[in-house]
Structures are given as C-alpha cells and as structure tokens.
Design an enzyme around this catalytic site. Structure first.
Site, short mmCIF file in Angstrom:
data_model
loop_
_atom_site.label_atom_id
_atom_site.label_comp_id
_atom_site.label_asym_id
_atom_site.label_seq_id
_atom_site.Cartn_x
_atom_site.Cartn_y
_atom_site.Cartn_z
N HIS A 175 0.82 -1.21 0.00
CA HIS A 175 0.00 0.00 0.00
C HIS A 175 0.86 1.26 0.00
O HIS A 175 0.37 2.34 -0.38
CB HIS A 175 -0.94 0.00 1.21
CG HIS A 175 -2.26 0.66 0.93
ND1 HIS A 175 -3.21 0.12 0.08
CD2 HIS A 175 -2.78 1.83 1.37
CE1 HIS A 175 -4.26 0.92 0.03
NE2 HIS A 175 -4.02 1.96 0.80
N HIS A 234 -11.03 6.55 -4.95
CA HIS A 234 -11.53 6.83 -3.61
C HIS A 234 -13.03 7.10 -3.65
O HIS A 234 -13.56 7.58 -4.66
CB HIS A 234 -10.81 8.04 -3.01
CG HIS A 234 -9.45 7.73 -2.50
ND1 HIS A 234 -8.49 8.70 -2.28
CD2 HIS A 234 -8.85 6.56 -2.18
CE1 HIS A 234 -7.39 8.13 -1.83
NE2 HIS A 234 -7.59 6.84 -1.76
#
Length: 329
Positions: free
Chosen positions: A256, A282
């Site tokens: 990540h 997102h």
C-alpha cells in the site's frame, strides 16, 4: 440444532451473497471473523460451534473476543474495528430473524468501535522509487515480472488486490494507453499509463504471449500471484534497494506504500485532489486529506506565504519620502 446455525448460514447465503451481492473478499473477511469468534467461544466455554445459541454470544463474550484480538493475537485497533463491523452486521441481520433476543442483540450492537491514533502515511521519495525499480534482476524471469509489477503499482496507485486481479486484456497500449481495473464497491476505472510503463508492459506482454483472460502477473506455473506473494517480493527488492538507498531502512514498506507514493507524486506535481481521488478510486475527496497532511512541501509553501512583507519580493514597499510624510500626519 439451535437457532444460531441456520441464521449463520442464511446470513452468508441470503444477506451477503443474494441481497447485498458482497464481493468474495468481503465474504471472506466476514467468514474469517466469525470463524475466529466461534473458535474463541469454544475455547472459553467448551461448547462446540454447532451447539451454540444466541445466549452464548452476549455482549460480554463479544467484548472479551475483541480484547483477545488485541491482547493475544496482536491485532491493531483498526483490525479490531473491522472484526466488530462484521459481527454487528451478523447481529443486525439476526435482529430481524430472532426478535426474542432483541435485548441481547441491542447490547452487542451498542459496543462502540475503538478509537486509535491515525499515523501519517508512509510514502517513497523519487530517489527511493528509482532505487526500488532498479532492484529486480531483469536477467531472470521473476525479476522482469517484478519490475513491471512494481512500476505499474507506483505509477498508477492500484491497490494490491486490483494489481493481482489484472488480466492481459485489461491493458491498452498506444493511443489512449490505460489500465482498467475493478476497485472497491465494484467500481470500474481506467488509469492512464506513461511512456516508461508502456514500454515495460509491451515487453512483458510480448514475453508472456498470453490471451486476454490470462493473469498479467503470475507464477512460473501460471497461477495468479496472491497478496502475500506480492508483499514478499516487495520486501526482497526493498532490502536490495536499501543497499544503495539507506533511507529505505527507516521505512516499513508494504504494497500500500506504493499506492501512497503515487498519490504523493501527483499531489506534489500540483494535481487537484479531486483528480487524485478519481485516479485512486476513492469514495470521496476527503480520503485524499491524509496525503495533504503528510506533504511537508505544501506546509512549507503555506508558511512562506505568511512570511512578513519584507521577506516577500514583488510586494509594494513604501519609500523613505512616503514614510516621512506619514510621520508628519
């Protein structure tokens, strides 16, 4: 058979799969949570899972299980909250099926999530990214695969699950070059590819010579790479890159972090946060706030703008004659 067994089964088959159409990953997280819970209760009470009733899963037991996750399994507060979310989802479904246990269910639903300190995101600088991409040994098949995989991850910001889920047919090269993926919530998006990544992908696709549905990143036997395999390969290359870029030793680099690095490079290049949110898939713009907080260059620019007028060139400065005139007023 007690009431918990049929409700558990219908929770997965009816609520998660049929009604909510949850992704396989979500189903797996919920399954693992309840498997851990049932095992904990069996060790605590000696009651086998198939003999459990709802009275065996009251708020005291659930709270003890959550403490067990942190104290004995070493899980973080964030992971604890994820497990609690899965449990509350089950009990919310059970409330409709078993109103006779309404009070017990309500007490479990009232267990609050645990607050935790939000750490600043970790990301790689341009020098560190260059060192990492130079680490794989491209004389070997695994090295060429890893170089393409890491470059694609750090340039597009794909999640590791999105990265491992890519097929050959998800890559478009040439005019309108992009990679298409399915992210959280089954949202599809396309991320553009720069020239450097295109060249790496073109060479890799020629070497693989796979069909459109073949996994883009796989083992030598053709099996799709797992999340753990990607993390393991990344750790190997980070150790190699740290020999020429020692700052990597001070960072805990996991897959990540490559996504964070992509977001930070876009932010530092002046890309609007709305575009970054769309780029990364997102749910909202607020998710990009963490990158703004982590970027010291933005804060330094803000500090420079609040400096005294004398320190900022190009602003009006009164002459001595003007100052003398003002003194006489």
């Amino acid at each position: 058979m007690t009431s918990i067994a049929p409700t558990l089964q219908s929770f997965f088959t009816d609520r998660l799969v049929r009604q909510r159409q949850a992704s396989p990953r979500t189903v797996a997280v919920y399954r693992d949570t309840l498997r851990l819970l049932l095992g904990f209760v069996q060790r605590r009470t000696g009651t086998a899972p198939e003999k459990l009733d709802w009275s065996d899963l009251d708020s005291d037991v659930i709270s003890a299980f959550l403490n067990h996750l942190e104290d004995e399994r070493g899980n973080s507060a964030r992971t604890r909250n994820v497990r609690l979310t899965a449990i509350r989802s089950l009990f919310s479904y059970a409330a409709l099926q078993h109103p006779e246990h309404a009070l017990l269910i309500q007490r479990v639903m009232d267990i609050p999530p645990k607050r935790y300190d939000k750490r600043s995101v970790t990301f790689l600088t341009g020098v560190e990214v260059d060192a990492l991409l130079a680490a794989p040994d491209t004389r070997r098949w695994e090295g060429r695969r890893d170089k393409v995989m890491l470059a694609l991850a750090v340039k597009t910001g794909l999640r590791v699950s999105e990265l491992t889920g890519l097929d050959h047919g998800d890559i478009t090269l040439g005019e309108g070059a992009a990679v298409r993926c399915e992210g959280k919530g089954r949202k599809h998006r396309a991320v553009p590819l720069d020239r450097g990544v295109q060249e790496l992908l073109r060479a890799w696709l020629d070497e693989r010579s796979g069909k459109g549905g073949a996994p883009l990143f796989c083992t030598q036997t053709g099996r799709r790479l797992t999340r753990d395999a990607v993390a393991q390969r990344l750790s190997v290359h980070v150790r190699t890159a740290a020999q020429v870029c020692p700052t990597l030793l001070d960072k805990r680099v996991h897959p990540h972090v490559l996504r964070h690095s992509c977001a930070m490079s876009l932010l530092q290049a002046g890309v609007d946060t709305t575009v970054i949110a769309l780029w990364l898939g997102h749910a909202g713009v607020r998710s990009t706030d963490a990158y703004v907080h982590a970027d010291m260059t933005i804060k330094e620019q803000a500090l420079a703008r609040t400096a005294p007028t004398a320190a900022r060139p190009g602003r009006y400065q009164p002459t001595d004659k003007v100052l003398a005139f003002l003194d006489r007023l």
